[in-house]
Design a protein around this motif. Structure first.
Motif, PDB file in Angstrom:
ATOM      1  N   THR A 179       0.780  -1.177   0.063  1.00  0.00           N
ATOM      2  CA  THR A 179      -0.086   0.050  -0.039  1.00  0.00           C
ATOM      3  C   THR A 179       0.989   1.161   0.235  1.00  0.00           C
ATOM      4  OG1 THR A 179      -1.626  -1.245   1.355  1.00  0.00           O
ATOM      5  CG2 THR A 179      -1.956   1.020   1.151  1.00  0.00           C
ATOM      6  N   SER A 180       2.158   1.182   0.537  1.00  0.00           N
ATOM      7  CA  SER A 180       2.834   2.326   0.846  1.00  0.00           C
ATOM      8  C   SER A 180       3.627   2.538  -0.577  1.00  0.00           C
ATOM      9  CB  SER A 180       3.798   2.325   1.883  1.00  0.00           C
ATOM     10  OG  SER A 180       4.924   1.281   1.396  1.00  0.00           O
ATOM     11  N   ALA A 220       4.670   8.523  -1.509  1.00  0.00           N
ATOM     12  CA  ALA A 220       4.327   8.610  -0.010  1.00  0.00           C
ATOM     13  C   ALA A 220       5.719   8.883   0.895  1.00  0.00           C
ATOM     14  CB  ALA A 220       3.716   7.342   0.396  1.00  0.00           C
ATOM     15  N   TYR A 221       6.591   8.052   0.595  1.00  0.00           N
ATOM     16  CA  TYR A 221       7.998   8.385   1.093  1.00  0.00           C
ATOM     17  C   TYR A 221       8.553   9.815   1.369  1.00  0.00           C
ATOM     18  CZ  TYR A 221       7.851   3.301   2.102  1.00  0.00           C
ATOM     19  OH  TYR A 221       7.250   2.285   2.711  1.00  0.00           O
ATOM     20  N   SER A 269      -1.763   5.655   1.606  1.00  0.00           N
ATOM     21  CA  SER A 269      -0.320   5.403   1.310  1.00  0.00           C
ATOM     22  C   SER A 269       0.672   5.921   2.396  1.00  0.00           C
ATOM     23  CB  SER A 269      -0.057   5.946   0.069  1.00  0.00           C
ATOM     24  OG  SER A 269      -0.813   5.212  -0.897  1.00  0.00           O
ATOM     25  N   MET A 273       0.734   4.299   5.404  1.00  0.00           N
ATOM     26  CA  MET A 273       1.453   2.705   5.451  1.00  0.00           C
ATOM     27  C   MET A 273       3.175   3.174   5.394  1.00  0.00           C
ATOM     28  SD  MET A 273      -0.634   0.618   6.114  1.00  0.00           S
ATOM     29  CE  MET A 273      -1.391   1.533   7.247  1.00  0.00           C
ATOM     30  N   ALA A 274       3.537   4.188   4.892  1.00  0.00           N
ATOM     31  CA  ALA A 274       4.711   4.687   4.558  1.00  0.00           C
ATOM     32  C   ALA A 274       5.342   4.836   6.185  1.00  0.00           C
ATOM     33  CB  ALA A 274       4.963   5.861   3.799  1.00  0.00           C
TER      34      ALA A 274
END
Lengths: 288, 303
Positions: B46-47, B71-72, B268, B271-272
């Motif tokens: 998801t991430s 996301a990150y 996202s 989850m990240a």
């Protein structure tokens, strides 16, 4: 040389014991510690007079302990027996590596992961929606809360819990199996008459110790999920102390409840050790 | 495989189980492993999944359609998460150093029977394992020391763990007196002996105990919730609780001021954050796993 460590331990482990004095005071945070009015045992009245909220917290605590002794406690034993019966050392090691991992995750992470699977837009409910079925509210259902807690503990700690049992299983004399086989014992009978007696002592010891810890049930785990199910279904003694003391400002009353819980808890642990000694097993502490 | 062909009996109860039993065992273990692993795969997927994929699958992706690091990028843009990550690393490294220093010195003093005050100190350490003083008194002590809203409140109260002290002590006790005596004859003082002889001999157990302390600091969440109200000092676990478990929306301000319409989906980002908090544990896990059963059993047997 012992000084720094000992000082820290005394300051944060023994000094707080004096903080319990506020259980006998009308404590107000802005009044200096020594100057609050003494009120005797008044704060303890919630316990002696059976305050509804307190009784509910006590009931939930004991209920959770009971359910977890029934379902969480046997899980690692079963898994250890299963792992022990594997022929391949390699498979065993791989499975162990996978199943030990969740133990090292924080409760915050475990619960976040559970939400992704069981939550309203989680894996299972997405699946149900896609297939035209009605969704299930796993996380916000007060009646299912204990089941949810229990499944989380099983997921997190069953693998880790096998360590002690696996160690005990390696101590069983292989000659006993040999003898049983010669006598024509089936694999189930070997399990029942050799393996189980071999770890019975450890099982009893750990069960007694778990019962000694009856009043303590997953504080972090519960506090993180409490707002989803509401307090009536999820309040336990530790959360009662936190919610009423730190959040609602009833410092004296919750300190009193915490104190009684602590004293009963220590008595139970020491009692559990005594019982364990009677059963002939070494307890957690010995007069070294 | 018939039972008779097995001449050499492996340890345990196995002498070649029936095929059906093997299949059942295999399925059960496979199921256990799946239940543990699949959530991790989903979280990572998801991430890194694309925005459209996350939206289409209702917020949780089991297998990503590609590698999308937006996301990150958004959480490492100088916002709340990055700050919390720094705090968590500071607490974990600083805390582990303080814990190891205090615990090893205390354990060494306890490991030489007959040294000054050894027995009462041992009792103090052993009894600390049996009880905890309770939440309210702990809070009061931290408050009276003026540690509220200080990172030290997340380190000092849990710095010395009685169980770890006992594990270290039982290891130190296995170092023969003769080794220490000969150093003493050569004119080494107590600290010199401790630093140059005892600690180098104990590298393995120091690694284990250090890692246990480190994991404890990294995972700690409740003390931060109790003692730290300044959000700039929040550790990662508290950020995780606020933005992932309690589902508070991460605004562009929380993420270092990225334009709101360019933000990846909340799922996202969440989850990240989860992955970022998992990675250090996953990195030290192999080391932990190699040593933990040893360390735990030493403590249990010799305590």
């Amino acid at each position: 040389m012992a000084l720094p460590g000992l000082t820290l331990m005394l300051a944060f482990h023994y000094l707080p014991l004096f903080g319990n004095l506020i259980a006998f005071q009308e404590y107000l945070p802005f009044v200096p510690l020594g100057r609050s009015a003494w009120v005797g045992l008044e704060n303890f009245s919630v316990i002696f007079n059976g305050d509804q909220e307190f009784l509910n917290a006590l009931k939930n605590t004991l209920l959770i302990t009971l359910v977890q002794v029934l379902f969480v406690f046997p899980a690692p034993i079963a898994l250890a027996l299963l792992l022990n019966s594997l022929l391949s050392e390699r498979i065993k090691r791989v499975v162990q590596s996978v199943l030990y991992l969740p133990h090292f995750l924080s409760w915050v992470i475990v619960i976040a992961i559970f939400q992704q699977i069981l939550g309203g837009s989680g894996l299972i409910n997405n699946f149900l929606r896609e297939h035209g079925m009605s969704t299930i509210d796993f996380l916000g259902n007060p009646d299912g809360f204990i089941a949810l807690l229990t499944s989380q503990v099983i997921w997190k700690d069953t693998g880790w819990g096998t360590i002690l049992f696996l160690a005990a299983l390696t101590q069983i004399d292989p000659g006993l199996y040999e003898a049983a086989r010669v006598d024509g014992a089936s694999r189930w009978r070997q399990l029942w008459h050799v393996t189980v007696p071999g770890i019975r002592g450890l099982i009893i010891l750990l069960l007694i110790l778990r019962l000694g810890d009856s009043l303590t049930v997953g504080f972090e785990q519960i506090i993180l999920q409490q707002n989803l199910v509401g307090r009536p279904a999820s309040e336990v003694l530790d959360t009662y102390v936190y919610n009423n003391g730190v959040l609602a400002g009833q410092w004296g009353v919750s300190a009193a409840v915490g104190l009684v819980k602590g004293l009963v808890g220590v008595a139970l642990v020491i009692g559990a050790n005594k019982v364990a000694h009677i059963f002939g097993e070494a307890g957690v502490y010995r007069k070294s | 495989m018939s039972m008779q062909t097995n001449v050499r009996v492996p340890k345990g109860i196995d002498d070649g189980p029936a095929a059906s039993a093997r299949i059942v065992k295999g399925i059960v273990l496979l199921l256990c492993c799946t239940v543990v692993i699949v959530p991790f795969i989903g979280v990572i997927s998801t991430s890194i999944a694309s925005q459209q994929h996350v939206t289409n699958s209702g917020g949780f992706v089991l297998w990503p359609d590609g590698l999308n690091l937006d996301a990150y990028k958004s959480i490492f843009n100088g916002g709340v998460v990055q700050r919390a990550l720094v705090v968590s690393f500071v607490i974990t490294l600083g805390g582990t150093l303080i814990s190891l220093a205090g615990s090893t010195m205390l354990a060494y003093a306890l490991s030489r029977p007959g040294s000054f005050g050894q027995r009462p100190m041992l009792m103090i350490v052993l009894f600390s394992i049996l009880f905890s003083p309770g939440l309210i008194p702990n809070y009061l002590v931290v408050k009276e020391f003026g540690l509220l809203d200080s990172l030290l409140a997340l380190i000092l109260p849990t710095a010395i763990n009685g169980f770890n002290v006992i594990v270290l002590r039982s290891f130190f006790m296995s170092i023969p007196d003769s080794v220490l005596d000969s150093a003493r004859c050569d004119g080494a003082g107590d600290f010199r002996i401790f630093w140059s002889i005892v600690l180098p001999l104990s590298r393995a157990v120091l690694a284990v105990v250090g890692l246990f302390y480190a994991v404890g600091y990294w995972n700690a969440f409740f003390n931060a919730m109790l003692y730290i109200s300044d959000t700039a000092k929040w550790p990662l676990q508290l950020v995780l609780r606020t933005y992932v478990i309690n589902n508070t929306e991460l605004s562009s301000g929380d993420l270092g001021g990225a334009a709101a319409d360019q933000l990846p989906p909340q799922e996202s980002i969440q989850m990240a954050i989860l992955v970022v908090s998992l990675v250090p544990i996953l990195i030290v896990y192999p080391f932990l796993q190699r040593h933990f059963s040893k360390g735990m059993l030493t403590g249990a047997v010799k305590g």
